[in-house]
Design a protein around this motif. Structure first.
Motif, PDB file in Angstrom:
ATOM      1  N   SER A  12     -28.008 -47.030   0.311  1.00  0.00           N
ATOM      2  CA  SER A  12     -27.763 -45.821   1.103  1.00  0.00           C
ATOM      3  C   SER A  12     -27.125 -46.207   2.428  1.00  0.00           C
ATOM      4  CB  SER A  12     -29.066 -45.048   1.342  1.00  0.00           C
ATOM      5  OG  SER A  12     -30.021 -45.868   1.995  1.00  0.00           O
ATOM      6  N   ARG A  14     -26.822 -45.075   6.635  1.00  0.00           N
ATOM      7  CA  ARG A  14     -27.278 -44.276   7.771  1.00  0.00           C
ATOM      8  C   ARG A  14     -26.055 -43.662   8.440  1.00  0.00           C
ATOM      9  NH1 ARG A  14     -30.152 -49.238   8.957  1.00  0.00           N
ATOM     10  NH2 ARG A  14     -32.336 -49.113   8.310  1.00  0.00           N
ATOM     11  N   THR A  15     -26.009 -42.342   8.542  1.00  0.00           N
ATOM     12  CA  THR A  15     -24.883 -41.660   9.169  1.00  0.00           C
ATOM     13  C   THR A  15     -25.402 -40.661  10.197  1.00  0.00           C
ATOM     14  OG1 THR A  15     -24.755 -39.726   7.709  1.00  0.00           O
ATOM     15  CG2 THR A  15     -23.763 -41.766   6.889  1.00  0.00           C
ATOM     16  N   GLY A  18     -27.399 -38.007   8.643  1.00  0.00           N
ATOM     17  CA  GLY A  18     -28.620 -38.393   7.961  1.00  0.00           C
ATOM     18  C   GLY A  18     -28.364 -39.503   6.957  1.00  0.00           C
ATOM     19  N   ILE A  19     -29.279 -39.657   6.021  1.00  0.00           N
ATOM     20  CA  ILE A  19     -29.175 -40.707   5.012  1.00  0.00           C
ATOM     21  C   ILE A  19     -28.319 -40.235   3.838  1.00  0.00           C
ATOM     22  CG2 ILE A  19     -30.447 -42.178   3.414  1.00  0.00           C
ATOM     23  CD1 ILE A  19     -30.884 -42.876   6.329  1.00  0.00           C
ATOM     24  N   ALA A  61     -25.477 -50.097   9.033  1.00  0.00           N
ATOM     25  CA  ALA A  61     -25.314 -48.768   8.431  1.00  0.00           C
ATOM     26  C   ALA A  61     -25.761 -48.763   6.972  1.00  0.00           C
ATOM     27  CB  ALA A  61     -23.868 -48.309   8.532  1.00  0.00           C
TER      28      ALA A  61
END
Length: 333
Positions: A12, A14-15, A18-19, A61
């Motif tokens: 995944s 991280r942005t 959100g995830i 990220a």
């Protein structure tokens, strides 16, 4: 023992929104010397899978939530960046899909090609230059002495792609990831690049993972194929299984969208709808909103992988022995 064995990989990002889950329970294997294809729509996770193996995703990220990646029997996910640097280039390499952005615009072709030779092969300056010339000749580039002094913008798209291949093969890797290696190339140059990869593969005995949305190329080059959709592997099988006995509705939709050379007047059938938003994945099958055969269970439960033949599996409730019970009510969304 497989050369590469990915087991239940979850990745995944991280942005700021959100995830974002990019890969969900991805498993695949690559044997020494074979050619494996990964196909699917843009954004389905093909490139992320390859970059996850080589640990090229942006640090901080990208998050490896679950799973293992075994390289010749060793799990490389816990490896340090120093250990991965020894692995990249020497044992596994990648041809990126856009040669204009993959090459450094402020360095000459020679500087970029010779860097890997100096790092991994411990050659003297004269030997590095001679090896760089030999590599450019091997990939069919004319006037290699001149090309070494040129910058990427001075070369055509086909030449840039050949330079990327030369860089990837400079240390004779055991595994090559070819990520859309013929993007934006004309048909003639595309055929030349594919023939070049096949020729070098046979000569060096390396394995190739071909990442593409072009099913024609994959059918021509690959022995086994993985079909991906929205971060998941939805079907796995030989090229014959995938093209002549597709089991998953998504694979069937992809094949139905191809032009039929025997019936040129027959209209092509696209897959209705769009892939799901990676930030808001459905709890059940990720293809159910676009699937003409979807059932109520598809809305709520992720399908299991069912075997339809030797080495041929698909993640679809239609293949379940309990399908008759599931078919009682279909969704109407």
């Amino acid at each position: 023992m497989a050369l590469l064995d990915i087991r239940h990989l979850h990745v995944s990002f991280r942005t700021y929104r959100g995830i974002l889950e990019a890969l969900h329970d991805v498993s695949l294997t690559v044997e020494a010397g074979e050619t494996v294809g990964i196909v699917g729509e843009s954004g389905c996770g093909k490139s992320v899978t390859a970059q996850s193996v080589m640990k090229l995703l942006p640090r901080g990220a990208a998050v490896y939530d679950q799973g293992e990646v075994y390289w010749r029997g060793q799990n490389i996910l816990p490896w340090s960046e120093r250990d991965m640097n020894r692995l990249r280039g020497r044992d596994m390499a990648m041809v990126f899909q856009d040669p204009m952005t993959a090459l450094n615009p402020v360095l000459t072709i020679g500087d970029q090609l010779e860097e890997g030779l100096r790092l991994h092969r411990n050659l003297q300056k004269e030997e590095v230059q001679r090896e760089a010339l030999d590599l450019l000749q091997a990939v069919g580039i004319t006037s290699p002495e001149k090309r070494l002094r040129q910058y990427p913008h001075e070369l055509s798209g086909g030449m840039r792609q050949r330079c990327l291949i030369a860089m990837a093969l400079s240390c004779s890797p055991r595994l090559l990831f070819a990520d859309e290696p013929t993007t934006a190339l004309d048909v003639t140059t595309e055929a030349q690049v594919l023939a070049l990869i096949q020729s070098l593969q046979q000569k060096m005995g390396m394995a190739v993972v071909l990442i593409s949305h072009n099913l024609g190329i994959v059918a021509q080059m690959c022995r086994r194929i993985y079909v991906m959709y929205a971060g998941c592997v939805v079907e796995t099988g030989t090229a014959e299984d995938i093209f002549y006995r597709p089991a998953h509705p998504y694979t069937q939709g992809l094949l139905a969208s191809l032009p039929d050379p025997d019936h040129k007047d027959k209209p092509m059938q696209g897959i209705a709808g769009q892939a799901p938003d990676l930030f808001h994945m459905p709890s059940g099958c990720r293809f159910f909103r676009r699937c003409p055969q979807a059932m109520r269970i598809c809305m709520t439960a992720m399908p299991l992988q069912y075997e339809t033949g030797p080495g041929h599996t698909a993640a679809c409730w239609l293949l379940s022995p309990e399908r008759r019970r599931f078919c009682e009510t279909k969704h109407t969304d």
